[in-house]
Design a protein around this motif. Sequence first.
Motif, mmCIF file in Angstrom:
data_model
loop_
_atom_site.group_PDB
_atom_site.id
_atom_site.type_symbol
_atom_site.label_atom_id
_atom_site.label_comp_id
_atom_site.label_asym_id
_atom_site.label_seq_id
_atom_site.Cartn_x
_atom_site.Cartn_y
_atom_site.Cartn_z
ATOM 1 N N SER A 121 53.239 38.849 30.353
ATOM 2 C CA SER A 121 53.377 37.835 29.246
ATOM 3 C C SER A 121 52.704 36.550 29.236
ATOM 4 O O SER A 121 52.319 35.764 28.526
ATOM 5 N N ARG A 122 52.151 36.521 30.563
ATOM 6 C CA ARG A 122 51.710 35.135 30.983
ATOM 7 C C ARG A 122 50.325 34.968 31.507
ATOM 8 O O ARG A 122 49.659 34.190 31.966
ATOM 9 N N LEU A 123 49.847 36.364 31.763
ATOM 10 C CA LEU A 123 48.493 36.589 32.623
ATOM 11 C C LEU A 123 47.531 37.418 31.859
ATOM 12 O O LEU A 123 47.794 38.106 31.064
ATOM 13 N N LEU A 124 46.208 36.695 32.169
ATOM 14 C CA LEU A 124 44.930 37.868 31.600
ATOM 15 C C LEU A 124 44.012 37.935 32.835
ATOM 16 O O LEU A 124 43.545 36.881 33.259
ATOM 17 N N ILE A 125 43.833 39.115 32.955
ATOM 18 C CA ILE A 125 42.837 39.390 34.069
ATOM 19 C C ILE A 125 41.547 39.561 33.387
ATOM 20 O O ILE A 125 41.201 40.340 32.601
ATOM 21 N N ARG A 126 40.578 38.824 34.004
ATOM 22 C CA ARG A 126 39.025 38.705 33.402
ATOM 23 C C ARG A 126 38.142 39.033 34.290
ATOM 24 O O ARG A 126 37.802 38.294 35.383
ATOM 25 N N PRO A 127 37.353 40.287 34.286
ATOM 26 C CA PRO A 127 36.385 40.414 35.210
ATOM 27 C C PRO A 127 35.092 39.247 35.028
ATOM 28 O O PRO A 127 34.861 38.893 33.818
ATOM 29 N N THR A 128 34.376 38.967 36.142
ATOM 30 C CA THR A 128 33.636 37.925 36.135
ATOM 31 C C THR A 128 32.615 37.886 35.010
ATOM 32 O O THR A 128 31.726 36.643 34.843
ATOM 33 N N TRP A 129 32.091 39.018 34.794
ATOM 34 C CA TRP A 129 30.786 39.343 33.868
ATOM 35 C C TRP A 129 31.271 39.005 32.437
ATOM 36 O O TRP A 129 30.501 39.120 31.512
ATOM 37 N N GLU A 130 32.635 39.236 32.031
ATOM 38 C CA GLU A 130 32.846 39.320 30.792
ATOM 39 C C GLU A 130 33.104 37.804 30.373
ATOM 40 O O GLU A 130 34.087 36.898 30.561
ATOM 41 N N ASP A 131 32.163 37.335 29.285
ATOM 42 C CA ASP A 131 32.428 36.026 28.789
ATOM 43 C C ASP A 131 33.356 35.858 27.490
ATOM 44 O O ASP A 131 33.556 34.755 26.996
ATOM 45 N N GLU A 132 33.290 37.067 26.848
ATOM 46 C CA GLU A 132 33.940 36.960 25.488
ATOM 47 C C GLU A 132 35.509 37.616 25.747
ATOM 48 O O GLU A 132 35.854 38.553 25.870
ATOM 49 N N TYR A 133 36.165 36.468 25.350
ATOM 50 C CA TYR A 133 37.660 36.861 25.531
ATOM 51 C C TYR A 133 38.431 35.723 25.056
ATOM 52 O O TYR A 133 38.073 34.406 25.083
ATOM 53 N N ARG B 228 47.874 32.465 27.686
ATOM 54 C CA ARG B 228 47.739 33.151 29.233
ATOM 55 C C ARG B 228 47.180 32.337 30.037
ATOM 56 O O ARG B 228 45.866 31.724 30.022
ATOM 57 N N LYS B 229 47.485 32.441 31.293
ATOM 58 C CA LYS B 229 46.637 31.957 32.353
ATOM 59 C C LYS B 229 45.634 33.029 32.581
ATOM 60 O O LYS B 229 46.027 34.101 32.709
ATOM 61 N N VAL B 230 44.350 32.445 32.912
ATOM 62 C CA VAL B 230 43.277 33.405 33.018
ATOM 63 C C VAL B 230 43.076 33.537 34.600
ATOM 64 O O VAL B 230 42.757 32.616 35.400
ATOM 65 N N LEU B 231 43.187 35.113 35.020
ATOM 66 C CA LEU B 231 42.524 35.187 36.429
ATOM 67 C C LEU B 231 41.386 35.686 36.379
ATOM 68 O O LEU B 231 41.202 37.037 36.075
ATOM 69 N N HIS B 232 40.339 35.041 37.038
ATOM 70 C CA HIS B 232 38.826 35.629 37.089
ATOM 71 C C HIS B 232 38.759 36.432 38.323
ATOM 72 O O HIS B 232 39.077 35.842 39.738
ATOM 73 N N ILE B 233 38.108 37.592 38.175
ATOM 74 C CA ILE B 233 38.057 38.565 39.508
ATOM 75 C C ILE B 233 36.786 39.171 39.394
ATOM 76 O O ILE B 233 36.470 39.778 38.296
ATOM 77 N N GLU B 234 36.239 39.318 40.486
ATOM 78 C CA GLU B 234 35.100 40.181 40.564
ATOM 79 C C GLU B 234 35.532 41.670 41.137
ATOM 80 O O GLU B 234 35.549 41.587 42.525
ATOM 81 N N PRO B 235 35.748 42.600 40.495
ATOM 82 C CA PRO B 235 36.297 43.860 41.071
ATOM 83 C C PRO B 235 35.397 44.750 41.521
ATOM 84 O O PRO B 235 36.054 46.091 41.853
ATOM 85 N N GLY B 236 34.198 44.255 41.781
ATOM 86 C CA GLY B 236 33.243 45.315 42.350
ATOM 87 C C GLY B 236 33.051 45.612 43.751
ATOM 88 O O GLY B 236 32.555 46.157 44.361
#
Length: 313
Positions: free
Chosen positions: A124-136, A141-149
């Motif tokens: 209920s408190r997090l959003l996982i965001r891949p670093t190439w995605e700017d539209e969100y 929520r707290k945003v967790l930026h991650i490069e999952p490659g």
Amino acid sequence: MDTNESWSEIAIKVATKDIDTAGNIANMVVPYGIYIEDYSDLEGEVMEIAHIDLIEESLLNADRTKGIIHIYINPHENPLEAVSFIRERLENENIEYELSTADCMTEDWVNNWKQYFHPMPVGSRLLIRPTWEDEYDAGDRKVLHIEPGLAFGTGSHPTTKLCLETLERYVKEGSAVLDIGCGSGILSIACLLLGARSALGVDIDSLAVKTALSNAQENGFDTNRFNAVQGNLSDKVSGKYDIVVANIVADIIMEFNSEVGKFLKDDGVYITGGIIETREDEVLFSFAQNGFKVIERFEEKGWLVFALKKDNG
């Protein structure tokens, strides 16, 4: 989609007795599935599924003592990092293996991997965001930026998602966290976003440590808040923690259960993931043997996560 893109195939041949453990390790590398060739009970399985006893001769002649695990690494990942991760884990488990790599062309059923991974709410408190995605739209929520490659954890695998949701329940303002087998650092970073004071990651793979530190920096956490070290638990870690989290595989968790207690505060919480349903009984026995009691159990798609405390009486 470019169907000419070259994917990497990693094939790992192991004894059939090691298929489950090796398969669990492989599943940690890619969140979109693996393919396992295991012909050890070919006749029985064919009869059970198809109710026929006619089997192609080439399959009957296949080696029944070995199985092959196939992993496909998308063009945006570095297969060498995946190979390094797999080798370290297999050797840590004393599993004999043969590993080979090859390039394979993308077929129509394979899409560009980045199209699979979009900003993803977890708990209920997090959003996982891949670093190439700017539209969100993160909302509250707290945003967790991650490069999952880099093949070390994206949050989309069921066991990682369950661990994140469980951490959300137990991380308090000011918590000190120990992340065993930290991989991409995703669990440690999530804890810091949820209010933890500090997190220490430990991993046997130097590339995982490098990745975790980079991802922490991407999220604004310097080494005062998050640090990662390469090595084994007992060699590299000291002190006591409010939360110890280990999202690895059942065998390594059982190995660590005898050590974890000394790093956990008396009222601390030990959170374990990466456990498949079929290993539950032996893992529960290991918890009890080492003085832990289960306070919560979570399950998704055959994967289990446990929250435990020291059994002080």
